[in-house]
Scaffold this active site. Structure first.
Site, PDB file in Angstrom:
ATOM      1  N   ASP A   1     -13.375  -2.187 -10.105  1.00  0.00           N
ATOM      2  CA  ASP A   1     -12.148  -3.042 -10.318  1.00  0.00           C
ATOM      3  C   ASP A   1     -12.315  -3.778 -11.495  1.00  0.00           C
ATOM      4  O   ASP A   1     -13.232  -4.208 -12.018  1.00  0.00           O
ATOM      5  CB  ASP A   1     -11.972  -4.095  -9.165  1.00  0.00           C
ATOM      6  CG  ASP A   1     -10.710  -4.461  -8.640  1.00  0.00           C
ATOM      7  OD1 ASP A   1      -9.773  -4.772  -9.577  1.00  0.00           O
ATOM      8  OD2 ASP A   1     -10.452  -4.688  -7.832  1.00  0.00           O
TER       9      ASP A   1
ATOM     10  N   HIS B   1      -6.325  -5.973   0.106  1.00  0.00           N
ATOM     11  CA  HIS B   1      -6.766  -7.446   0.252  1.00  0.00           C
ATOM     12  C   HIS B   1      -6.007  -8.762   0.147  1.00  0.00           C
ATOM     13  O   HIS B   1      -6.265  -9.767   0.158  1.00  0.00           O
ATOM     14  CB  HIS B   1      -8.093  -7.565  -0.498  1.00  0.00           C
ATOM     15  CG  HIS B   1      -7.816  -7.305  -2.141  1.00  0.00           C
ATOM     16  ND1 HIS B   1      -7.083  -6.282  -2.688  1.00  0.00           N
ATOM     17  CD2 HIS B   1      -7.705  -8.444  -2.859  1.00  0.00           C
ATOM     18  CE1 HIS B   1      -7.014  -6.559  -4.002  1.00  0.00           C
ATOM     19  NE2 HIS B   1      -7.342  -7.766  -4.078  1.00  0.00           N
ATOM     20  N   ASP B   2      -4.903  -8.335  -0.679  1.00  0.00           N
ATOM     21  CA  ASP B   2      -3.677  -9.132  -0.964  1.00  0.00           C
ATOM     22  C   ASP B   2      -2.644  -9.458   0.057  1.00  0.00           C
ATOM     23  O   ASP B   2      -1.735 -10.213  -0.130  1.00  0.00           O
ATOM     24  CB  ASP B   2      -3.295  -8.971  -2.316  1.00  0.00           C
ATOM     25  CG  ASP B   2      -3.978  -9.315  -3.558  1.00  0.00           C
ATOM     26  OD1 ASP B   2      -5.000 -10.065  -3.435  1.00  0.00           O
ATOM     27  OD2 ASP B   2      -3.715  -8.426  -4.510  1.00  0.00           O
TER      28      ASP B   2
ATOM     29  N   GLU C   1      -2.852  -1.642 -11.413  1.00  0.00           N
ATOM     30  CA  GLU C   1      -2.095  -2.589 -10.275  1.00  0.00           C
ATOM     31  C   GLU C   1      -0.738  -2.860 -10.923  1.00  0.00           C
ATOM     32  O   GLU C   1      -0.732  -3.823 -11.627  1.00  0.00           O
ATOM     33  CB  GLU C   1      -3.087  -3.713 -10.062  1.00  0.00           C
ATOM     34  CG  GLU C   1      -2.760  -4.530  -8.798  1.00  0.00           C
ATOM     35  CD  GLU C   1      -2.794  -6.002  -8.450  1.00  0.00           C
ATOM     36  OE1 GLU C   1      -3.207  -6.480  -9.752  1.00  0.00           O
ATOM     37  OE2 GLU C   1      -2.704  -6.437  -7.713  1.00  0.00           O
TER      38      GLU C   1
ATOM     39  N   ASP D   1      -7.064  -4.546 -12.898  1.00  0.00           N
ATOM     40  CA  ASP D   1      -6.250  -5.565 -12.030  1.00  0.00           C
ATOM     41  C   ASP D   1      -5.070  -6.292 -12.661  1.00  0.00           C
ATOM     42  O   ASP D   1      -5.603  -6.644 -14.115  1.00  0.00           O
ATOM     43  CB  ASP D   1      -7.463  -6.585 -11.619  1.00  0.00           C
ATOM     44  CG  ASP D   1      -6.754  -7.826 -10.852  1.00  0.00           C
ATOM     45  OD1 ASP D   1      -6.516  -7.582  -9.901  1.00  0.00           O
ATOM     46  OD2 ASP D   1      -6.762  -8.923 -11.609  1.00  0.00           O
TER      47      ASP D   1
HETATM   48  O1  TEU Z   1      -3.461  -9.281  -7.952  1.00  0.00           O
HETATM   49  C1  TEU Z   1      -2.444  -9.609  -8.915  1.00  0.00           C
HETATM   50  C2  TEU Z   1      -0.992 -10.037  -8.366  1.00  0.00           C
HETATM   51  O2  TEU Z   1      -0.058  -9.933  -9.038  1.00  0.00           O
HETATM   52  C3  TEU Z   1      -0.943 -10.919  -7.176  1.00  0.00           C
HETATM   53  O3  TEU Z   1      -0.407 -12.014  -7.314  1.00  0.00           O
HETATM   54  C4  TEU Z   1      -0.609 -10.311  -5.870  1.00  0.00           C
HETATM   55  O4  TEU Z   1       0.811 -10.160  -6.019  1.00  0.00           O
HETATM   56  C5  TEU Z   1      -1.071 -11.629  -4.841  1.00  0.00           C
HETATM   57  O5  TEU Z   1      -2.386 -11.713  -4.550  1.00  0.00           O
HETATM   58  C6  TEU Z   1      -0.030 -11.610  -3.615  1.00  0.00           C
HETATM   59  O6  TEU Z   1      -0.489 -12.939  -2.967  1.00  0.00           O
HETATM   60  C7  TEU Z   1      -4.663  -9.159  -8.488  1.00  0.00           C
HETATM   61  C8  TEU Z   1      -5.762  -9.095  -7.300  1.00  0.00           C
HETATM   62  O7  TEU Z   1      -5.340  -8.084  -6.265  1.00  0.00           O
HETATM   63  C9  TEU Z   1      -5.679 -10.513  -6.737  1.00  0.00           C
HETATM   64  O8  TEU Z   1      -6.570 -10.358  -5.552  1.00  0.00           O
HETATM   65  C10 TEU Z   1      -5.980 -11.497  -7.489  1.00  0.00           C
HETATM   66  O9  TEU Z   1      -6.065 -12.737  -6.777  1.00  0.00           O
HETATM   67  C11 TEU Z   1      -5.351 -11.363  -8.738  1.00  0.00           C
HETATM   68  O10 TEU Z   1      -5.240 -10.108  -9.452  1.00  0.00           O
HETATM   69  C12 TEU Z   1      -5.968 -12.258  -9.780  1.00  0.00           C
HETATM   70  O11 TEU Z   1      -7.053 -11.505 -10.438  1.00  0.00           O
END
Ligand code: TEU
Length: 555
Positions: free
Chosen positions: A107, A330-331, A264, A209
């Site tokens: 990542d 994970h999000d 992403e 990311d």
């Molecule tokens: O997520 C990017 C992102 O745009 C996030 O806002 C996602 O839509 C959000 O987590 C939904 O609640 C990435 C990673 O996947 C995330 O875990 C990180 O928190 C984020 O970048 C910041 O690095």
């Protein structure tokens, strides 16, 4: 080269044929009892990972980090987070994966760093510091900077005032995640050098990311007061010259190794998505689009809409480019809780139905750890139980505008990111076998029944179904490259489609509801061969049982 290698399916590549398994390292396996998963824990489970049949592992960030956002705030890009282990552990883990024929994706979090990164410490120090331009600063004597939205800020404001130099710095995520200044060539060089460092160590790919937000228009035009966060992407993503920077990254890093690269986010529209991944543009290999999963909580969500979204994305990439297929990470909430049904009588069958979907679409499946067990949302009822900055600061924001905190809690129960982050359920011993210490996030109490050890013993478990579905994909290239065609498009309960390649045709039928549901097809199902089914006897009468999923080979 096979006949289809240059056809509508595009050139064959290992990363198109791979199943990517995403491991959330903080929650996978804790080897030293500190309550946090670690690399030694992953090493101890490599044979298990191999047994799944996956080809690639993507780990969420493992670099040094103060963990404001669980590793997405990096303080040293060339070191391993203390809680996760050492560089020696990393080298052993990578070697262990490679020995088992598993590739590894890193990542890369470079839209922002941690405020505890040396670059930011320097940058903050004075307006003339050589690192000042590594980040975006707005001198306060110019007044308030033009509004920018921040996802994790308590006030939703991406500019944070810093009295040390009487200036604001930009942070699209938390105040501890200042945005790097990609317009500075020195920053780009630092990032590319860092990526080369990891590529030389032997990593097989990079996941970029939040990269669609990396470029900023530094004339700082005012943005309309639209509906944030809904319009976050519309105004903050894909600012030029993002494509030139990706081309630089390709020339300096990606082109030198046989690595896969994935963005992403896929931009604001289909054109953006194409521009990111069309092979002849020399930028990235694949992107993942959010709308299929983001739309789940939209008021007008329906199965028909979901079918339409996936089908449109497929048609856009029919001749060129490549996407990933995913419904959880994970999000997000747990796969079965969000798109299936986690009530006891439907959990297993709906979880297997979703696995069938993810492994039978065109695109590279990104499968999230724990979903293969049918793990479910934990649905915390108190805000104090959450650890995720998005949840905690979201709650404070709702309080600050005198909003409805109880409906926010309901939202979190279904949608909060910690639902997908509870410790992996290995067995029914204390802490689900995750480790000896008190886990950093509560274990889901249903680990007593839902865990690897018991699913290993049951040939019909979700876990063993996942393995079967992977093998089916491996044995049938039609599932990777074959043409996708939606059938019975107006059926609001059944998602049915065919995949076809070189005379081989598969029909996939998925009942997304707890009702019986019928579907239309011209195929003769009595003569068709059932390749995979989530019930002991597959229905061949065009009527599906609740959440039934069948892969047929048809004439
Ligand atoms: O997520 C990017 C992102 O745009 C996030 O806002 C996602 O839509 C959000 O987590 C939904 O609640 C990435 C990673 O996947 C995330 O875990 C990180 O928190 C984020 O970048 C910041 O690095």
């Amino acid at each position: 080269m096979n006949a289809f290698s240059q056809t509508r399916s595009g050139t064959q590549k290992w990363w198109k044929e791979a199943v990517v398994y995403q491991i959330y390292p903080r929650s996978f396996k804790d080897s030293d009892g500190d309550g946090v998963g670690d690399l030694k824990g992953i090493i101890s489970k490599l044979d298990y990972i191999k047994s799944l049949g996956v080809d690639v592992v993507w780990l969420n960030p493992i670099y040094s980090s103060p963990n404001d956002d669980n590793g997405y705030d990096i303080s040293d890009y060339r070191n391993i987070m203390k809680e996760f282990g050492t560089m020696l552990d990393f080298d052993l883990m990578l070697k262990g994966m490679h020995e088992r024929g598993i590739k590894f994706v890193m990542d890369v979090v470079v839209n922002h760093s941690s405020d505890e990164h040396e670059w930011f410490k320097q940058s903050r120090n004075s307006r003339t510091n050589p690192y000042r331009n590594y980040y975006h600063w707005w001198p306060a004597e110019k007044g308030e900077p033009p509004y920018r939205f921040s996802q994790f800020d308590v006030h939703r404001n991406a500019w944070k005032y810093d009295s040390l130099t009487n200036a604001y710095y930009l942070h699209y995520f938390s105040i501890k995640q200042p945005d790097l200044n990609w317009e500075n060539p020195q920053v780009r060089k630092e990032v590319f050098d860092m990526m080369n460092f990891w590529a030389k160590k032997g990593v097989d790919g990079f996941r970029l990311d939040a990269f669609q937000f990396a470029c900023k228009d530094t004339t700082w035009p005012a943005f309309p007061k639209e509906d944030y966060p809904k319009d976050f992407i519309k105004y903050h993503a894909m600012v030029e010259p993002i494509h030139s920077y990706l081309k630089e990254m390709y020339a300096d890093v990606l082109s030198k190794y046989d690595v896969m690269s994935v963005a992403e986010g896929a931009g604001r529209n289909f054109q953006d998505a194409h521009d990111l991944v069309d092979a002849d543009r020399n930028e990235l290999n694949l992107a993942y689009a959010f709308d299929p999963i983001d739309s789940r909580w939209a008021k007008d969500y329906s199965m028909l809409k979901m079918k339409k979204t996936f089908s449109t994305w497929d048609s856009v990439f029919e001749n060129k480019g490549w996407l990933s297929i995913f419904l959880a990470n994970h999000d997000n909430a747990r796969l079965v809780s969000r798109f299936g049904n986690d009530e006891p009588q439907y959990r297993e069958v709906s979880s297997k139905m979703l696995t069938t979907f993810l492994l039978s679409m065109r695109g590279t499946p990104f499968y999230y750890n724990g979903d293969e067990l049918g793990m479910t949302n934990i649905r915390f009822s108190k805000i104090e139980e959450y650890k995720d900055i998005a949840a905690l600061n979201g709650y404070k924001y709702v309080q600050s505008i005198n909003g409805d905190t109880s409906s926010y809690m309901t939202f979190l129960k279904e949608n909060g990111r910690d639902n997908g982050r509870t410790p992996y359920q290995w067995n029914n011993s204390v802490h689900a076998g995750f480790g000896n210490g008190n886990p950093w996030l509560s274990v889901n109490p249903n680990y007593i029944n839902i865990n690897v050890e018991s699913e290993e013993k049951d040939p019909n478990s979700c876990l063993n179904y996942f393995r079967k579905a992977i093998q089916l994909r491996k044995q049938n290239k039609v599932l990777v490259y074959g043409k996708y065609e939606l059938i019975d498009p107006n059926n609001s309960k059944v998602y049915a489609y065919t995949r076809e390649l070189e005379g081989k045709k598969l029909l996939i039928v998925l009942n997304f509801t707890k009702d019986k549901a019928s579907f239309k097809t011209t195929a003769d199902l009595i003569k068709a061969k059932v390749l995979l089914s989530n019930y002991s006897i597959a229905s061949t009468n065009k009527e599906l049982k609740p959440y039934e999923a069948i892969v047929f080979e048809v004439k």
